[in-house]
Write an enzyme that holds these catalytic residues in place. Structure first.
Site, PDB file in Angstrom:
ATOM      1  N   ILE A  54       0.855  -1.177   0.000  1.00  0.00           N
ATOM      2  CA  ILE A  54       0.000   0.000   0.000  1.00  0.00           C
ATOM      3  C   ILE A  54       0.898   1.235   0.000  1.00  0.00           C
ATOM      4  O   ILE A  54       1.809   1.353   0.811  1.00  0.00           O
ATOM      5  CB  ILE A  54      -0.936   0.011   1.233  1.00  0.00           C
ATOM      6  N   LYS A  55       0.630   2.143  -0.944  1.00  0.00           N
ATOM      7  CA  LYS A  55       1.452   3.348  -1.058  1.00  0.00           C
ATOM      8  C   LYS A  55       0.886   4.457  -0.175  1.00  0.00           C
ATOM      9  O   LYS A  55      -0.300   4.777  -0.244  1.00  0.00           O
ATOM     10  CB  LYS A  55       1.492   3.835  -2.510  1.00  0.00           C
ATOM     11  N   ILE A  56       1.769   5.019   0.652  1.00  0.00           N
ATOM     12  CA  ILE A  56       1.420   6.140   1.519  1.00  0.00           C
ATOM     13  C   ILE A  56       2.444   7.252   1.273  1.00  0.00           C
ATOM     14  O   ILE A  56       3.652   6.991   1.313  1.00  0.00           O
ATOM     15  CB  ILE A  56       1.451   5.726   3.006  1.00  0.00           C
TER      16      ILE A  56
END
EC number: 2.2.1.2
Length: 363
Positions: A142-144
């Protein structure tokens, strides 16, 4: 048949990921071919990539129409489409993830939280959990965004065992803060008696955008000979931070429990200045335990005329001197990286809004 020049990069300890996804590249077998022939070992996506995929293709129309029958918001419809694509890509990359020698070293596919949440810690944590559960694959990341409000979200997600791709990094201080969030998250996990092996993360350091903003200032300040050098110098110094942080006694305690370092990932690697070689942000930064995510056109250019060799630690003194000369010229890199972060958020917000509008029109 000669080994692809892209695939040869892996011999120097760097993994090449593809900075692109759509249904066609998966369904046509092109992605599978890139994995097999060019040694592509992961996939990254972002709002701009999905906007282009969905707005310029009819491949998604039937799914949009079906999802629109429910009471889902346009954003929920988008994530329904994106999750379906990410799952397919995760399955295709599963053999890479599951390689016997180092399980979980690569094979990841990245899906980004809404860019509208870039400055919202709690909203980011909530959506990261939702997307992690929705994809339900060990090899999703998951990209944050690595914004200040993103740091506690990254730490929390890591502590919960969610793989994280930290995006939108431009500055060395912020990068070091991201390594702290990763290590602290793993320490929280370990303190709870939870396993820290198979939790993976990359820190995505953006390159070409730095030079685009800095190069005109270099000319103004009379140090035009440094044009095209600042991003690469910053990346080389970031790698030295990586080596220091992930060889510390603090880190070794986690490593003994099976933790793996948070690798640096070079992003924004398509060269946008025609005065320079189109593969410069691949060529200069090949080195061990790193990742480079590259768009298709850059991959194809490298396949054609790349020159694979380990260069990431070449001329470290020159890299340090470059950054000193920039500072001496009166260019404030802290202000530059802050501006780049703000512009980066906006560059994802605009296509994301455009994407939601396109979904609205297709409903």
């Amino acid at each position: 048949m000669a080994t692809s020049k892209v695939k040869q990069i892996h011999d120097f300890g760097q993994s090449i990921w593809l900075d692109f996804i759509d249904r066609k590249v998966i369904a046509s077998g092109e992605l599978k071919k890139l994995v097999e022939e060019d040694g592509v070992r992961g996939v990254t996506s972002n709002p701009a990539i999905f906007e282009k995929a969905i707005s310029s293709s009819s491949d998604y129309n039937a799914d949009i129409a079906e999802l629109a029958k429910s009471d889902k918001t346009n954003e929920e419809i988008f994530f329904g489409l994106a999750v379906a694509d990410i799952k397919l890509a995760c399955d295709l990359l599963w053999p890479v993830y599951n390689e016997e020698d180092v399980v979980g070293a690569d094979g990841y596919v990245s899906l980004e939280v809404s860019p509208f949440l870039a400055l919202d810690t709690e909203g980011t944590i909530s959506q990261a959990r939702q997307l992690w559960d929705a994809v339900d694959k060990d090899n999703v990341m998951i990209k944050i965004p690595g914004t200040e409000p993103g740091l506690p979200a990254i730490q929390t997600a890591i502590s919960e065992g969610i793989n994280i791709n930290v995006t939108l990094l431009f500055g060395l201080d912020r990068y070091e803060a991201v390594t702290e969030a990763y290590i602290s998250g793993l320490e929280q996990r370990a303190a709870q008696g939870l396993p820290v092996n198979h939790v993976s993360s990359v820190a995505s350091f953006f390159l070409s955008r730095i030079d685009i903003l800095v190069d005109p200032l270099l000319d103004e300040k009379g140090v035009g000979e440094l044009k095209g050098e600042v991003a690469i110098a910053s990346a080389k110094l970031a790698y030295q931070i990586y080596k220091r942080v992930f060889s510390s006694d603090r880190w070794k305690k986690l490593e003994e429990k099976g933790a793996v370092p948070q690798r640096l990932l070079w992003a924004s690697t398509s060269n946008k200045n025609p005065a320079f070689k189109d593969t410069r942000y691949v060529e200069a930064l090949i080195g061990p335990n790193t990742v480079n995510t590259i768009p298709l056109e850059t991959l194809e250019a490298y396949r054609d005329h790349g020159d694979p060799a380990s260069r990431l630690e070449d001329d470290l003194e020159a890299a340090t001197q470059t950054m000193e000369k920039v500072r001496e010229a009166g260019i404030d890199m802290d202000a530059i990286t802050k501006q780049l972060e703000e512009e980066g958020i906006e560059k994802f917000n605009k296509p994301f809004q455009k994407l939601l509008d396109a979904i609205e029109q297709q409903k």
